[in-house]
Design an enzyme around this catalytic site. Structure first.
Site, short mmCIF file in Angstrom:
data_model
loop_
_atom_site.label_atom_id
_atom_site.label_comp_id
_atom_site.label_asym_id
_atom_site.label_seq_id
_atom_site.Cartn_x
_atom_site.Cartn_y
_atom_site.Cartn_z
N TYR A 164 3.52 9.28 -45.97
CA TYR A 164 2.08 9.34 -46.25
C TYR A 164 1.83 9.36 -47.76
CZ TYR A 164 -2.29 11.71 -47.41
OH TYR A 164 -3.49 12.05 -48.00
N LYS A 206 0.03 6.58 -50.32
CA LYS A 206 -1.13 6.88 -51.17
C LYS A 206 -0.80 6.57 -52.63
CE LYS A 206 -4.61 8.45 -50.15
NZ LYS A 206 -5.89 7.85 -49.67
N THR A 239 -4.73 11.88 -53.33
CA THR A 239 -4.27 13.23 -53.00
C THR A 239 -3.29 13.76 -54.02
OG1 THR A 239 -2.88 14.41 -51.40
CG2 THR A 239 -2.58 12.06 -51.50
N ASP A 240 -3.23 15.09 -54.14
CA ASP A 240 -2.23 15.70 -55.03
C ASP A 240 -0.82 15.51 -54.51
OD1 ASP A 240 -2.39 17.45 -52.88
OD2 ASP A 240 -2.47 19.27 -54.09
N GLU A 241 -0.68 15.10 -53.22
CA GLU A 241 0.67 14.95 -52.66
C GLU A 241 1.45 13.83 -53.35
OE1 GLU A 241 1.35 15.19 -48.54
OE2 GLU A 241 -0.19 16.71 -48.22
#
Ligand code: NAD
Ligand code: DAU
Length: 339
Positions: free
Chosen positions: A150, A154, A125-127
Site C-alpha cells: 500500500y 502511494k 500518507t505518512d506511511e
C-alpha cells in the site's frame, strides 16, 4: 468553481465533501467513486437528497470514462483521494493497489493536464516515509522508505504527481497525513473495528505487543487542512499533516481508551500475531503547513475519540450493514492465521 473529489464515498472523501458543501456552498461539487467494498454512497445521502452535489460512479483507471468526464466538466480543482487504502489488504493481495493507486493517479493526471485543470491536490500518507524509531518526526524531506505494498503504491503516485509539476508545470500539491479517525470510518481499521467489536461484545485483535505508535488526527481537521492546501498551497510542494503531541499513542493505549469510554472490560483484548513489516512508529512534523498556511490540529485526541464513539453508538445500522456479507470473509482471512 467546479470541483471534483475522487474517492468521495470513502471515509475521508465523504467527510471532505460534507466540509466543502458547508464551507464553500457556492462550489459545484462532483463526487466520484467506484463504490468498492470501502465506498458507501450512504455516506453522502444527506447532500444527494438535497441535490447539493452530483455523484459519478467511475473507475479512475478507466481512461476513456475519466477523459470524457474531464472534457465535459472542465474542473477548476481536483481533490484526489480514491485509493485502495488498507495495509492488511495490500499484504494479502497487492495488484489492485498498484492498479488503483498508481495507474489510477496517472490516468487522472493525464486527463487533468489535457483538460487544463487549474489545481490538483493529491492526498497521500505518512506511511510513504516508513517506520520511525522511538524519537524523531517525519519531515517533508524525509526519504521515502515504504514497507507495505500500500505505502509503496502511494509513494509511487506521489512521485508521478511531483514529476508532473516539474515536467509540465502542473499546479499540484501532495499532502501526507497521519492516521485519521472519525465518522464514516470503515470498520476494518483499528479505531472503528475496536469500537464496534466492543459494542458487540467481540474480541479486540491487538497485533503484536500493542506498542506500535500511531499519530491520530480527527478527520475534519484533515479535511480543513486539505481545503487550505487547495486554496493557499504552492505547486510542487509536499505538506505533512498530523495530530498534536497528545495524539501520538501506542495502540494499546487507544484500545484502553475505547474500552473505558464504552464501559467495557479489558478482557475483550485478544493479543494476536503481528502484521508483517509492521511499522513501529509514525509521528509527523507539521510545522511547514502551520507556518506557511496557518493550519494546526484543533481536536484533542480524547475529545475526538469520544465524538467518534458517540457517532458509532448513534449510527449502528450504518456499520451493522457493513459488518455482514463480504466483510465477514475478509475478517476470517485476515485474522485466521494470527493465533
Ligand atoms: P477509503 O478506503 O475509506 O476510501 C477510498 C475510496 O476510494 C472508496 O470510497 C473506494 O470506493 C474508492 N475507490 C477505490 N478504488 C477506486 C477506483 N479505482 N476508482 C474510483 N474510486 C475508487 O480510504 P480513506 O481512508 O478515506 O483514504 C482516502 C485517501 O486518503 C487515500 O488516498 C489514502 O491513501 C489517504 N490517507 C488515508 C489516511 C487514513 O488514516 N485513512 C491517512 C492519510 C492518507
Ligand atoms: O498513517 C496513515 C495510514 O493510516 C493511512 O495511509 C492508511 O490508509 C490507514 O489505513 C492507516 O494505516 P494503518 O495501517 O496505520 O491503520 P490501521 O487502522 O490498519 O492500523 C492502525 C494500527 O493498529 C496499526 O499499528 C495496526 C494496528 N491494528 C490494526 C488492526 C486492523 C491492530 O492492532 N489490530 C487490528 O485488527
Amino acid at each position: 468553481m467546479k470541483v471534483l473529489v475522487t474517492g468521495a464515498a470513502g471515509f475521508i472523501g465523504s467527510n471532505l465533501v460534507h466540509l466543502l458543501a458547508r464551507e464553500r456552498p457556492e462550489w459545484k461539487i462532483t463526487a466520484l467513486d467506484l463504490l468498492t467494498y470501502a465506498g458507501n454512497v450512504k455516506n453522502l445521502t444527506a447532500l444527494l437528497d438535497e441535490n447539493r452535489i452530483t455523484f459519478a460512479r467511475v473507475d479512475i483507471t478507466d481512461e476513456v470514462a475519466i477523459g470524457a468526464l474531464f472534457e465535459r466538466e472542465r474542473f477548476d480543482l481536483v481533490f484526489h483521494l480514491a485509493a485502495e487504502s488498507h495495509v492488511d489488504r495490500s499484504i494479502m493481495s497487492s495488484l489492485e493497489f498498484v492498479r488503483t493507486n498508481v495507474l489510477g493517479t496517472q490516468v487522472l493526471l493525464d486527463a487533468a493536464l489535457k483538460a487544463g485543470v487549474g489545481r490538483f491536490v493529491h492526498i497521500s500518507t505518512d506511511e510513504v516515509y516508513g517506520s520511525l524509531g522511538p524519537t524523531g518526526y517525519f519531515l517533508e524531506t524525509t526519504p521515502l522508505d515504504p514497507t507495505s505494498p500500500y505505502a509503496a503504491s502511494k509513494a509511487a503516485s506521489d512521485l508521478i504527481v511531483l514529476a508532473f509539476c516539474k515536467t509540465h508545470n502542473f499546479n499540484a500539491s501532495v499532502t501526507r497525513c497521519t492516521n485519521n479517525y472519525g465518522p464514516f470510518h470503515f470498520p476494518e481499521k483499528l479505531i472503528p473495528l475496536f469500537i464496534t467489536n466492543a459494542m458487540e461484545g467481540k474480541k479486540l485483535p491487538l497485533y503484536g505487543d500493542g506498542m506500535n505508535v500511531r499519530s491520530w488526527l480527527y478527520v475534519t481537521d484533515h479535511c480543513d487542512a486539505l481545503l487550505r492546501v487547495a486554496e493557499k498551497g504552492k505547486a510542487g510542494e509536499v505538506y505533512n499533516i498530523g495530530g498534536g503531541a497528545d495524539a501520538e499513542l501506542p495502540n494499546r493505549e487507544v484500545t484502553f481508551a475505547i474500552l473505558d469510554m464504552l464501559g467495557k472490560s479489558r478482557d475483550l483484548i485478544q493479543p494476536v500475531g503481528d502484521r508483517p513489516a509492521h511499522d513501529r512508529r509514525y509521528a509527523i512534523d507539521h510545522s511547514k503547513i502551520s507556518n506557511e498556511l496557518g493550519w494546526k490540529p484543533s481536536t484533542p485526541f480524547m475529545k475526538g475519540l469520544e465524538m467518534t464513539v458517540a457517532w458509532y453508538q448513534a449510527n449502528r445500522p450504518w456499520w451493522e450493514e457493513i459488518k455482514s456479507g463480504a466483510y465477514l470473509s475478509y475478517y476470517e482471512r485476515n485474522y485466521a492465521n494470527r493465533g
